[in-house]
Design a protein around this motif. Structure first.
Motif, mmCIF file in Angstrom:
data_model
loop_
_atom_site.group_PDB
_atom_site.id
_atom_site.type_symbol
_atom_site.label_atom_id
_atom_site.label_comp_id
_atom_site.label_asym_id
_atom_site.label_seq_id
_atom_site.Cartn_x
_atom_site.Cartn_y
_atom_site.Cartn_z
ATOM 1 N N ILE A 214 -47.552 -11.107 -8.582
ATOM 2 C CA ILE A 214 -46.756 -11.349 -7.376
ATOM 3 C C ILE A 214 -45.531 -12.217 -7.641
ATOM 4 C CG2 ILE A 214 -48.779 -11.094 -5.909
ATOM 5 C CD1 ILE A 214 -48.765 -14.094 -5.474
ATOM 6 N N ALA A 215 -45.388 -12.744 -8.863
ATOM 7 C CA ALA A 215 -44.264 -13.645 -9.162
ATOM 8 C C ALA A 215 -42.917 -12.963 -8.960
ATOM 9 C CB ALA A 215 -44.370 -14.165 -10.591
ATOM 10 N N GLY A 216 -42.883 -11.655 -9.179
ATOM 11 C CA GLY A 216 -41.624 -10.941 -9.004
ATOM 12 C C GLY A 216 -41.157 -10.878 -7.569
ATOM 13 N N ALA A 217 -42.052 -11.190 -6.631
ATOM 14 C CA ALA A 217 -41.683 -11.198 -5.211
ATOM 15 C C ALA A 217 -41.310 -12.594 -4.727
ATOM 16 C CB ALA A 217 -42.852 -10.662 -4.372
ATOM 17 N N SER A 218 -41.306 -13.588 -5.641
ATOM 18 C CA SER A 218 -41.011 -14.959 -5.227
ATOM 19 C C SER A 218 -39.539 -15.109 -4.867
ATOM 20 C CB SER A 218 -41.388 -15.944 -6.338
ATOM 21 O OG SER A 218 -40.621 -15.715 -7.499
ATOM 22 N N MET A 219 -39.296 -15.872 -3.793
ATOM 23 C CA MET A 219 -37.922 -16.123 -3.341
ATOM 24 C C MET A 219 -37.465 -17.528 -3.708
ATOM 25 S SD MET A 219 -38.114 -14.131 0.332
ATOM 26 C CE MET A 219 -39.764 -14.719 0.733
ATOM 27 N N ASN A 220 -38.380 -18.451 -3.791
ATOM 28 C CA ASN A 220 -38.123 -19.783 -4.338
ATOM 29 C C ASN A 220 -39.470 -20.418 -4.655
ATOM 30 O OD1 ASN A 220 -39.053 -21.003 -1.794
ATOM 31 N ND2 ASN A 220 -37.044 -20.403 -0.987
ATOM 32 N N GLN B 297 -46.006 -23.469 -6.384
ATOM 33 C CA GLN B 297 -45.999 -23.040 -4.989
ATOM 34 C C GLN B 297 -44.813 -22.104 -4.762
ATOM 35 O OE1 GLN B 297 -45.358 -25.992 -1.522
ATOM 36 N NE2 GLN B 297 -47.570 -26.001 -1.929
ATOM 37 N N MET B 298 -45.106 -20.871 -4.401
ATOM 38 C CA MET B 298 -44.070 -19.852 -4.256
ATOM 39 C C MET B 298 -43.925 -19.389 -2.821
ATOM 40 S SD MET B 298 -44.677 -17.260 -7.447
ATOM 41 C CE MET B 298 -46.377 -16.892 -7.004
ATOM 42 N N ASP B 299 -42.709 -19.167 -2.415
ATOM 43 C CA ASP B 299 -42.417 -18.479 -1.164
ATOM 44 C C ASP B 299 -42.217 -17.013 -1.518
ATOM 45 O OD1 ASP B 299 -42.181 -18.727 1.532
ATOM 46 O OD2 ASP B 299 -40.089 -19.320 1.557
ATOM 47 N N VAL B 300 -43.071 -16.129 -0.992
ATOM 48 C CA VAL B 300 -43.012 -14.721 -1.374
ATOM 49 C C VAL B 300 -42.859 -13.842 -0.134
ATOM 50 C CG1 VAL B 300 -44.414 -15.111 -3.436
ATOM 51 C CG2 VAL B 300 -45.529 -14.406 -1.313
ATOM 52 N N ALA C 68 -46.012 -9.074 -0.621
ATOM 53 C CA ALA C 68 -46.219 -9.421 -2.031
ATOM 54 C C ALA C 68 -47.635 -9.115 -2.501
ATOM 55 C CB ALA C 68 -45.914 -10.901 -2.254
ATOM 56 N N LEU C 69 -48.628 -9.313 -1.623
ATOM 57 C CA LEU C 69 -50.014 -9.098 -2.041
ATOM 58 C C LEU C 69 -50.327 -7.623 -2.266
ATOM 59 C CD1 LEU C 69 -51.919 -11.705 0.151
ATOM 60 C CD2 LEU C 69 -50.840 -11.976 -2.084
ATOM 61 N N GLY D 273 -41.742 -15.381 8.541
ATOM 62 C CA GLY D 273 -42.229 -14.203 7.823
ATOM 63 C C GLY D 273 -42.449 -14.523 6.362
ATOM 64 N N GLY D 274 -43.299 -13.753 5.729
ATOM 65 C CA GLY D 274 -43.626 -14.004 4.332
ATOM 66 C C GLY D 274 -44.776 -14.982 4.183
ATOM 67 N N LEU D 275 -45.044 -15.363 2.940
ATOM 68 C CA LEU D 275 -46.175 -16.226 2.629
ATOM 69 C C LEU D 275 -45.744 -17.337 1.679
ATOM 70 C CD1 LEU D 275 -48.819 -13.470 1.739
ATOM 71 C CD2 LEU D 275 -48.731 -14.772 3.884
#
Length: 338
Positions: free
Chosen positions: A213-219, A135-138, A142-143, A176-178
């Protein structure tokens, strides 16, 4: 004696710097620098050589060396297996990432490999099936990193309501974000140690949608489980983690609920009674392929939501309804990072 003293000093320094050695920063440095990995492996081999020499002395009567021998063995293994092998496996896991050296996708691979290596060890307790939810916070855009074919697969995988293999769930964030959840599962009627870990790694490694999209993950939160079936047949459908999806009248489930994932260690002795209360009496139904008692946990959690209740209070209220010996893990897209 001098050699033993010097080795004891080295062990002491390793102990002092242990947290630095096992940090994600060190793991990333190893993953990106093959020469550093080579030096770490060479150092581990040297420790192993000294361990063998001291073991020979111990067998000749110098048993006071035994604590040092044990430390050399432990740190040699730690450097080789837990550090160098882990970094190498993370690089292999993220091979679909186009920018692992400059973004957070390598961090995600390292974290995922941490969890999978833990599942590898737990397989001795049960291995008829295994699953993992990442489960990623992006970021909100990101999409946009997906190409047209990946967008089509992404949307098709979101149609799986029941946390099946390769399912994806998406939830908008208030700030904000997904939050995006990726699910991978495997099951074997007869399997060898390591088969499930290999299957999960193969699925994750080959998932170009994840790595796009993993490169846009924040945590990220990661939940995984290896199963020895006690309730329900051995199948991918019964593999943990599960979500709260139901069918029937008024069964519409916000995707935030679908992305909340649950895994169980133990048995819910009253799961049939709870299914009657929370599902059958409300003219709802669980997907027919899912027959494990673990499915009742997300359903009970969903049913325990009340106005003004905190997320933790809701979860605790649900677990109090469960009879039996249970340990429950949960990750929730509304509570990313906790």
């Amino acid at each position: 004696a001098g050699s033993a003293s010097g080795l004891a000093n080295i062990v002491g320094e390793l102990e002092t710097r242990f947290n630095d050695l096992m940090s994600i920063g060190m793991m990333r440095a190893l993953a990106l620098d093959p020469s550093l990995e080579k030096r770490i492996r060479a150092f581990a081999a040297v420790l192993g050589d000294h361990e063998k020499m001291l073991t020979a002395l111990s067998e000749s009567g110098s048993t006071e060396l035994d604590p040092l021998i044990e430390s050399l063995r432990d740190y040699g293994w730690q450097l080789h297996a837990e550090l160098a092998d882990h970094a190498s496996a993370a690089v292999n896991l993220a091979e679909k990432s186009q920018r692992a050296h400059e973004d957070t996708s390598l961090h995600l691979a390292i974290a995922t490999e941490y969890v999978l290596r833990s599942i590898d060890r737990l397989e001795v307790r049960g291995r008829d099936s295994a699953g993992i939810a990442i489960q990623m916070d992006v970021s909100a855009n990101a999409l946009e990193l997906l190409n047209d074919a990946q967008v089509e697969r992404y949307n098709r995988r979101r149609d799986d309501l029941n946390a099946g293999d390769m399912a994806i769930y998406q939830e908008g964030r208030d700030a904000g974000g997904l939050s995006v959840t990726f699910v991978y599962k495997t099951a074997n009627l007869v399997g060898r140690l390591g088969d499930n870990g290999t299957a999960l790694r193969d699925s994750i490694r080959s998932d170009d949608v994840l790595w796009a999209i993993a490169g846009a993950s924040m945590n990220a939160n990661i939940l995984s489980h290896t199963r020895w079936a006690s309730h329900g047949v051995i199948s991918v459908a019964n593999c943990h983690p599960h979500n709260s999806a139901l069918t029937g009248n008024d069964a519409a489930t916000p995707e935030a609920h679908l992305g909340a994932m649950y895994a169980l260690n133990g048995d819910v002795d009253n799961h049939l009674e709870l299914l009657e209360e929370f599902v059958s009496k409300r003219d709802l139904a669980v997907d027919a392929a899912i027959t494990t008692d673990a499915k009742i946990i997300p359903i009970a959690d969903r049913a325990s939501a009340t106005v003004g209740n905190s997320r933790l209070d809701q979860f605790l209220a649900a677990t109090r309804r469960l009879d039996g010996s249970v340990a429950v893990g949960c990750i929730d897209p509304t509570e990313i990072g906790t």
